[in-house]
Design a protein around this motif. Structure first.
Motif, PDB file in Angstrom:
ATOM      1  N   LEU A 103      10.455   5.298 -15.912  1.00  0.00           N
ATOM      2  CA  LEU A 103       9.467   4.636 -16.738  1.00  0.00           C
ATOM      3  C   LEU A 103       8.507   4.140 -15.686  1.00  0.00           C
ATOM      4  O   LEU A 103       7.111   4.725 -16.070  1.00  0.00           O
ATOM      5  N   ILE A 104       8.742   3.505 -14.789  1.00  0.00           N
ATOM      6  CA  ILE A 104       7.682   2.608 -13.859  1.00  0.00           C
ATOM      7  C   ILE A 104       7.051   3.739 -13.167  1.00  0.00           C
ATOM      8  O   ILE A 104       5.710   3.590 -12.994  1.00  0.00           O
ATOM      9  N   GLU A 105       7.922   4.404 -12.390  1.00  0.00           N
ATOM     10  CA  GLU A 105       7.211   5.486 -11.299  1.00  0.00           C
ATOM     11  C   GLU A 105       6.416   6.626 -11.956  1.00  0.00           C
ATOM     12  O   GLU A 105       5.495   7.300 -11.491  1.00  0.00           O
ATOM     13  N   SER A 106       6.379   6.742 -13.249  1.00  0.00           N
ATOM     14  CA  SER A 106       5.667   7.919 -13.987  1.00  0.00           C
ATOM     15  C   SER A 106       4.222   7.675 -14.025  1.00  0.00           C
ATOM     16  O   SER A 106       3.244   8.254 -14.288  1.00  0.00           O
ATOM     17  N   THR A 107       3.942   6.022 -13.895  1.00  0.00           N
ATOM     18  CA  THR A 107       2.516   5.662 -13.626  1.00  0.00           C
ATOM     19  C   THR A 107       2.152   4.674 -12.659  1.00  0.00           C
ATOM     20  O   THR A 107       1.039   4.611 -11.990  1.00  0.00           O
ATOM     21  N   PHE A 108       3.070   4.306 -12.157  1.00  0.00           N
ATOM     22  CA  PHE A 108       3.006   2.935 -11.069  1.00  0.00           C
ATOM     23  C   PHE A 108       3.824   3.333  -9.878  1.00  0.00           C
ATOM     24  O   PHE A 108       4.999   3.116  -9.957  1.00  0.00           O
ATOM     25  N   PRO A 109       3.566   4.273  -9.060  1.00  0.00           N
ATOM     26  CA  PRO A 109       4.327   4.765  -7.794  1.00  0.00           C
ATOM     27  C   PRO A 109       4.563   3.675  -6.860  1.00  0.00           C
ATOM     28  O   PRO A 109       5.506   3.647  -6.048  1.00  0.00           O
ATOM     29  N   ASN A 110       3.766   2.672  -6.700  1.00  0.00           N
ATOM     30  CA  ASN A 110       4.221   1.492  -5.719  1.00  0.00           C
ATOM     31  C   ASN A 110       4.773   0.382  -6.672  1.00  0.00           C
ATOM     32  O   ASN A 110       3.882  -0.494  -7.356  1.00  0.00           O
ATOM     33  N   TYR A 111       6.083   0.227  -6.195  1.00  0.00           N
ATOM     34  CA  TYR A 111       6.611  -1.093  -6.912  1.00  0.00           C
ATOM     35  C   TYR A 111       7.684  -1.524  -5.970  1.00  0.00           C
ATOM     36  O   TYR A 111       8.017  -0.788  -4.906  1.00  0.00           O
ATOM     37  N   ILE A 112       8.164  -2.757  -6.052  1.00  0.00           N
ATOM     38  CA  ILE A 112       9.204  -3.303  -5.363  1.00  0.00           C
ATOM     39  C   ILE A 112      10.290  -4.104  -6.078  1.00  0.00           C
ATOM     40  O   ILE A 112       9.709  -4.669  -7.101  1.00  0.00           O
ATOM     41  N   ASP A 117      19.714 -11.140 -13.823  1.00  0.00           N
ATOM     42  CA  ASP A 117      18.106 -11.338 -13.796  1.00  0.00           C
ATOM     43  C   ASP A 117      17.734 -10.143 -12.729  1.00  0.00           C
ATOM     44  O   ASP A 117      18.119 -10.330 -11.815  1.00  0.00           O
ATOM     45  N   ILE A 118      16.648  -9.426 -12.891  1.00  0.00           N
ATOM     46  CA  ILE A 118      16.235  -8.619 -12.223  1.00  0.00           C
ATOM     47  C   ILE A 118      14.557  -8.515 -12.261  1.00  0.00           C
ATOM     48  O   ILE A 118      14.024  -8.677 -13.333  1.00  0.00           O
ATOM     49  N   ASP A 119      14.188  -8.676 -11.140  1.00  0.00           N
ATOM     50  CA  ASP A 119      12.633  -9.123 -11.082  1.00  0.00           C
ATOM     51  C   ASP A 119      11.892  -7.677 -10.287  1.00  0.00           C
ATOM     52  O   ASP A 119      12.364  -7.291  -9.268  1.00  0.00           O
ATOM     53  N   ILE A 120      10.808  -7.070 -10.945  1.00  0.00           N
ATOM     54  CA  ILE A 120      10.359  -5.990 -10.396  1.00  0.00           C
ATOM     55  C   ILE A 120       8.765  -6.407 -10.167  1.00  0.00           C
ATOM     56  O   ILE A 120       8.095  -6.895 -11.179  1.00  0.00           O
ATOM     57  N   CYS A 121       7.999  -6.153  -9.127  1.00  0.00           N
ATOM     58  CA  CYS A 121       6.692  -6.235  -9.047  1.00  0.00           C
ATOM     59  C   CYS A 121       6.127  -4.800  -8.737  1.00  0.00           C
ATOM     60  O   CYS A 121       6.572  -4.120  -8.018  1.00  0.00           O
ATOM     61  N   ILE A 122       4.933  -4.596  -9.689  1.00  0.00           N
ATOM     62  CA  ILE A 122       4.312  -3.424  -9.427  1.00  0.00           C
ATOM     63  C   ILE A 122       2.918  -3.379  -8.926  1.00  0.00           C
ATOM     64  O   ILE A 122       2.245  -4.472  -9.440  1.00  0.00           O
ATOM     65  N   VAL A 139       5.104  -7.873   1.810  1.00  0.00           N
ATOM     66  CA  VAL A 139       5.379  -8.459   3.184  1.00  0.00           C
ATOM     67  C   VAL A 139       5.979  -9.510   3.186  1.00  0.00           C
ATOM     68  O   VAL A 139       7.037  -9.664   4.030  1.00  0.00           O
ATOM     69  N   SER A 140       5.969 -10.469   2.261  1.00  0.00           N
ATOM     70  CA  SER A 140       6.802 -11.942   2.246  1.00  0.00           C
ATOM     71  C   SER A 140       8.086 -11.316   1.687  1.00  0.00           C
ATOM     72  O   SER A 140       9.227 -12.048   2.044  1.00  0.00           O
ATOM     73  N   GLN A 141       8.320 -10.359   1.083  1.00  0.00           N
ATOM     74  CA  GLN A 141       9.833 -10.101   0.519  1.00  0.00           C
ATOM     75  C   GLN A 141      10.644  -9.419   1.771  1.00  0.00           C
ATOM     76  O   GLN A 141      11.748  -9.786   1.919  1.00  0.00           O
ATOM     77  N   LYS A 142       9.937  -8.746   2.648  1.00  0.00           N
ATOM     78  CA  LYS A 142      10.727  -8.204   3.827  1.00  0.00           C
ATOM     79  C   LYS A 142      10.887  -9.337   4.912  1.00  0.00           C
ATOM     80  O   LYS A 142      11.833  -9.051   5.754  1.00  0.00           O
ATOM     81  N   GLN A 143      10.479 -10.556   4.858  1.00  0.00           N
ATOM     82  CA  GLN A 143      10.547 -11.584   5.641  1.00  0.00           C
ATOM     83  C   GLN A 143      12.093 -12.317   5.607  1.00  0.00           C
ATOM     84  O   GLN A 143      12.593 -12.421   4.555  1.00  0.00           O
ATOM     85  N   GLU A 188      -3.453  -4.781  -6.160  1.00  0.00           N
ATOM     86  CA  GLU A 188      -3.064  -4.109  -4.900  1.00  0.00           C
ATOM     87  C   GLU A 188      -2.976  -4.862  -3.516  1.00  0.00           C
ATOM     88  O   GLU A 188      -1.904  -5.228  -2.872  1.00  0.00           O
ATOM     89  N   GLY A 189      -3.960  -5.845  -3.490  1.00  0.00           N
ATOM     90  CA  GLY A 189      -3.941  -6.962  -2.244  1.00  0.00           C
ATOM     91  C   GLY A 189      -2.901  -7.822  -2.521  1.00  0.00           C
ATOM     92  O   GLY A 189      -2.254  -8.290  -1.663  1.00  0.00           O
ATOM     93  N   LYS A 190      -2.587  -8.461  -3.895  1.00  0.00           N
ATOM     94  CA  LYS A 190      -1.383  -9.334  -3.985  1.00  0.00           C
ATOM     95  C   LYS A 190      -0.134  -8.720  -4.048  1.00  0.00           C
ATOM     96  O   LYS A 190       0.711  -9.105  -3.317  1.00  0.00           O
ATOM     97  N   PHE A 191      -0.035  -7.475  -4.201  1.00  0.00           N
ATOM     98  CA  PHE A 191       1.176  -6.797  -4.161  1.00  0.00           C
ATOM     99  C   PHE A 191       1.581  -6.523  -2.722  1.00  0.00           C
ATOM    100  O   PHE A 191       2.689  -6.781  -2.410  1.00  0.00           O
ATOM    101  N   GLU A 192       0.510  -6.063  -2.041  1.00  0.00           N
ATOM    102  CA  GLU A 192       0.844  -5.799  -0.466  1.00  0.00           C
ATOM    103  C   GLU A 192       1.487  -7.265   0.188  1.00  0.00           C
ATOM    104  O   GLU A 192       2.242  -7.246   1.084  1.00  0.00           O
ATOM    105  N   SER A 193       0.793  -8.488  -0.120  1.00  0.00           N
ATOM    106  CA  SER A 193       1.288  -9.750   0.417  1.00  0.00           C
ATOM    107  C   SER A 193       2.516 -10.022  -0.302  1.00  0.00           C
ATOM    108  O   SER A 193       3.443 -10.715   0.605  1.00  0.00           O
ATOM    109  N   ILE A 194       2.793  -9.845  -1.287  1.00  0.00           N
ATOM    110  CA  ILE A 194       4.235  -9.932  -1.930  1.00  0.00           C
ATOM    111  C   ILE A 194       5.416  -9.206  -1.224  1.00  0.00           C
ATOM    112  O   ILE A 194       6.345  -9.451  -0.894  1.00  0.00           O
TER     113      ILE A 194
END
Length: 128
Positions: free
Chosen positions: A22-31, A45-50, A124-128, A116-122
């Protein structure tokens, strides 16, 4: 239920719901973020950011509708946090409450759509 079992059950729930499809059909960038992503789950509890697209509001509302029509969703909370004064909260939010009949367990799935800008910073911080 321990962390390993919760991780396994979370993957099963995501697959059974077809949530990524469902998510990928519209929002290809998610984590995935939070305890599921970090493999430190202590509750269901599952958290997803798109990353939001050009037609963010229309596309996000369509996602809300599609999730609402899934089986065993007993509650759904929708927030337009872009309306908030606090810019750090600027996002669309869906709080999905799902009942897993197989395990007699209630799950919370948080989906947050950010620019998008906020997504990219999230990301990056998730990978640390």
């Amino acid at each position: 239920m321990n962390t390993i079992n919760l991780q396994y059950e979370a993957k099963r729930i995501i697959n059974e719901l077809g949530l990524l499809k469902l998510i990928e059909s519209t929002f290809p960038n998610y984590i995935f973020i939070g305890s599921y992503a970090n493999q430190t789950m202590v509750w269901p509890d599952i958290d997803i950011c798109i990353s939001l697209s050009q037609n963010a509001k229309t596309d996000f509302n369509r996602l809300v509708y599609e999730i609402l029509n899934l089986d065993n969703i007993y509650k759904l909370v929708y927030k337009n946090e872009f309306m908030e004064i606090n810019e750090s909260k600027s996002a669309y939010y869906i709080g999905v409450h799902y009942y897993d009949k197989r395990r007699d367990m209630r799950w919370k799935i948080d989906i947050k759509g950010v620019e998008e800008g906020k997504f990219e910073s999230i990301k990056v911080s998730q990978k640390q």
